[in-house]
Design a protein around this motif. Structure first.
Motif, mmCIF file in Angstrom:
data_model
loop_
_atom_site.group_PDB
_atom_site.id
_atom_site.type_symbol
_atom_site.label_atom_id
_atom_site.label_comp_id
_atom_site.label_asym_id
_atom_site.label_seq_id
_atom_site.Cartn_x
_atom_site.Cartn_y
_atom_site.Cartn_z
ATOM 1 N N ARG A 71 40.759 -41.406 5.933
ATOM 2 C CA ARG A 71 39.701 -41.748 7.036
ATOM 3 C C ARG A 71 38.750 -42.494 6.306
ATOM 4 O O ARG A 71 38.208 -43.612 6.917
ATOM 5 N N ARG A 72 38.256 -42.395 5.032
ATOM 6 C CA ARG A 72 37.371 -43.132 4.398
ATOM 7 C C ARG A 72 38.000 -44.366 4.186
ATOM 8 O O ARG A 72 37.199 -45.502 4.228
ATOM 9 N N ILE A 73 39.269 -44.736 3.582
ATOM 10 C CA ILE A 73 39.642 -45.868 3.584
ATOM 11 C C ILE A 73 39.964 -46.624 4.473
ATOM 12 O O ILE A 73 39.682 -47.812 4.625
ATOM 13 N N LEU A 74 40.303 -46.355 5.695
ATOM 14 C CA LEU A 74 40.415 -46.682 7.037
ATOM 15 C C LEU A 74 39.139 -47.299 7.490
ATOM 16 O O LEU A 74 39.214 -48.625 7.888
ATOM 17 N N LYS A 75 38.235 -46.608 7.349
ATOM 18 C CA LYS A 75 36.655 -47.055 7.828
ATOM 19 C C LYS A 75 36.277 -48.423 7.062
ATOM 20 O O LYS A 75 36.005 -49.088 7.462
ATOM 21 N N ILE A 76 36.722 -48.234 5.581
ATOM 22 C CA ILE A 76 36.307 -49.377 4.713
ATOM 23 C C ILE A 76 37.248 -50.614 5.144
ATOM 24 O O ILE A 76 36.804 -51.596 5.399
ATOM 25 N N LEU A 77 38.645 -50.675 5.458
ATOM 26 C CA LEU A 77 39.180 -51.590 5.789
ATOM 27 C C LEU A 77 38.911 -51.971 7.215
ATOM 28 O O LEU A 77 39.096 -53.422 7.283
ATOM 29 N N SER B 68 44.868 -21.143 0.484
ATOM 30 C CA SER B 68 46.183 -21.166 1.560
ATOM 31 C C SER B 68 47.131 -22.427 1.174
ATOM 32 O O SER B 68 47.766 -22.722 1.848
ATOM 33 N N ASP B 69 46.938 -23.011 0.214
ATOM 34 C CA ASP B 69 47.659 -24.481 -0.237
ATOM 35 C C ASP B 69 47.229 -25.410 0.960
ATOM 36 O O ASP B 69 48.260 -26.542 0.867
ATOM 37 N N MET B 70 46.621 -25.517 1.614
ATOM 38 C CA MET B 70 45.989 -26.430 2.659
ATOM 39 C C MET B 70 45.295 -27.606 2.096
ATOM 40 O O MET B 70 44.881 -28.695 2.595
ATOM 41 N N ALA B 71 44.700 -27.293 0.682
ATOM 42 C CA ALA B 71 43.742 -28.296 0.256
ATOM 43 C C ALA B 71 44.272 -29.549 0.070
ATOM 44 O O ALA B 71 43.546 -30.707 0.478
ATOM 45 N N ASP B 72 45.547 -29.952 -0.330
ATOM 46 C CA ASP B 72 45.908 -31.289 -0.420
ATOM 47 C C ASP B 72 45.839 -32.201 1.012
ATOM 48 O O ASP B 72 45.579 -33.238 0.832
ATOM 49 N N VAL B 73 46.187 -31.474 2.002
ATOM 50 C CA VAL B 73 46.294 -31.988 3.312
ATOM 51 C C VAL B 73 44.751 -32.263 3.678
ATOM 52 O O VAL B 73 44.547 -33.517 3.980
ATOM 53 N N ALA B 74 43.947 -31.359 3.510
ATOM 54 C CA ALA B 74 42.631 -31.452 4.177
ATOM 55 C C ALA B 74 41.808 -32.429 3.255
ATOM 56 O O ALA B 74 41.348 -33.483 3.899
ATOM 57 N N PHE B 75 41.923 -32.670 1.881
ATOM 58 C CA PHE B 75 41.036 -33.763 1.254
ATOM 59 C C PHE B 75 41.707 -34.981 1.485
ATOM 60 O O PHE B 75 41.384 -36.039 1.156
ATOM 61 N N GLY B 76 43.384 -34.983 1.401
ATOM 62 C CA GLY B 76 43.974 -36.226 1.666
ATOM 63 C C GLY B 76 43.653 -36.974 3.073
ATOM 64 O O GLY B 76 43.352 -38.124 3.297
ATOM 65 N N MET B 77 43.476 -36.259 4.057
ATOM 66 C CA MET B 77 43.172 -36.491 5.559
ATOM 67 C C MET B 77 41.689 -37.294 5.442
ATOM 68 O O MET B 77 41.408 -38.257 5.744
ATOM 69 N N GLU B 78 40.627 -36.660 4.629
ATOM 70 C CA GLU B 78 39.393 -37.126 4.673
ATOM 71 C C GLU B 78 39.547 -38.345 3.747
ATOM 72 O O GLU B 78 38.840 -39.427 4.164
ATOM 73 N N ALA B 79 40.456 -38.651 2.801
ATOM 74 C CA ALA B 79 40.539 -39.915 1.792
ATOM 75 C C ALA B 79 40.861 -40.968 2.856
ATOM 76 O O ALA B 79 40.330 -42.164 2.769
#
Length: 70
Positions: A30-36, A17-28
């Motif tokens: 979240r991970r970056i914020l957790k590290i920071l 459904s072309d939503m992959a970029d948004v879904a995977f981007g949001m997870e990335a």
């Protein structure tokens, strides 16, 4: 196992459904914020001469970022 009994994984629905970029981007993000926001990041940056950690991982508006200190 019949073809009708096989369930489609949720990620596949996003990809088709072309939503992959948004879904995977949001997870990335979240991970970056957790590290920071982590203690390990704080300590690593604090050891670098001339650098300090202030509000690492905090999401701010443009106005908050460019507001002058008073």
């Amino acid at each position: 196992m019949s073809r009708s009994s096989i369930r489609t994984p949720p990620w596949r629905a996003y990809v088709t459904s072309d939503m992959a970029d948004v879904a995977f981007g949001m997870e990335a993000v979240r991970r970056i914020l957790k590290i920071l926001q982590g203690q390990e990041f704080y300590e690593a940056i604090s050891r670098i001469p001339g650098y300090r950690v202030k509000d690492a991982g905090v999401i701010k508006t443009i106005g908050e970022v460019f507001r002058r200190s008073e």
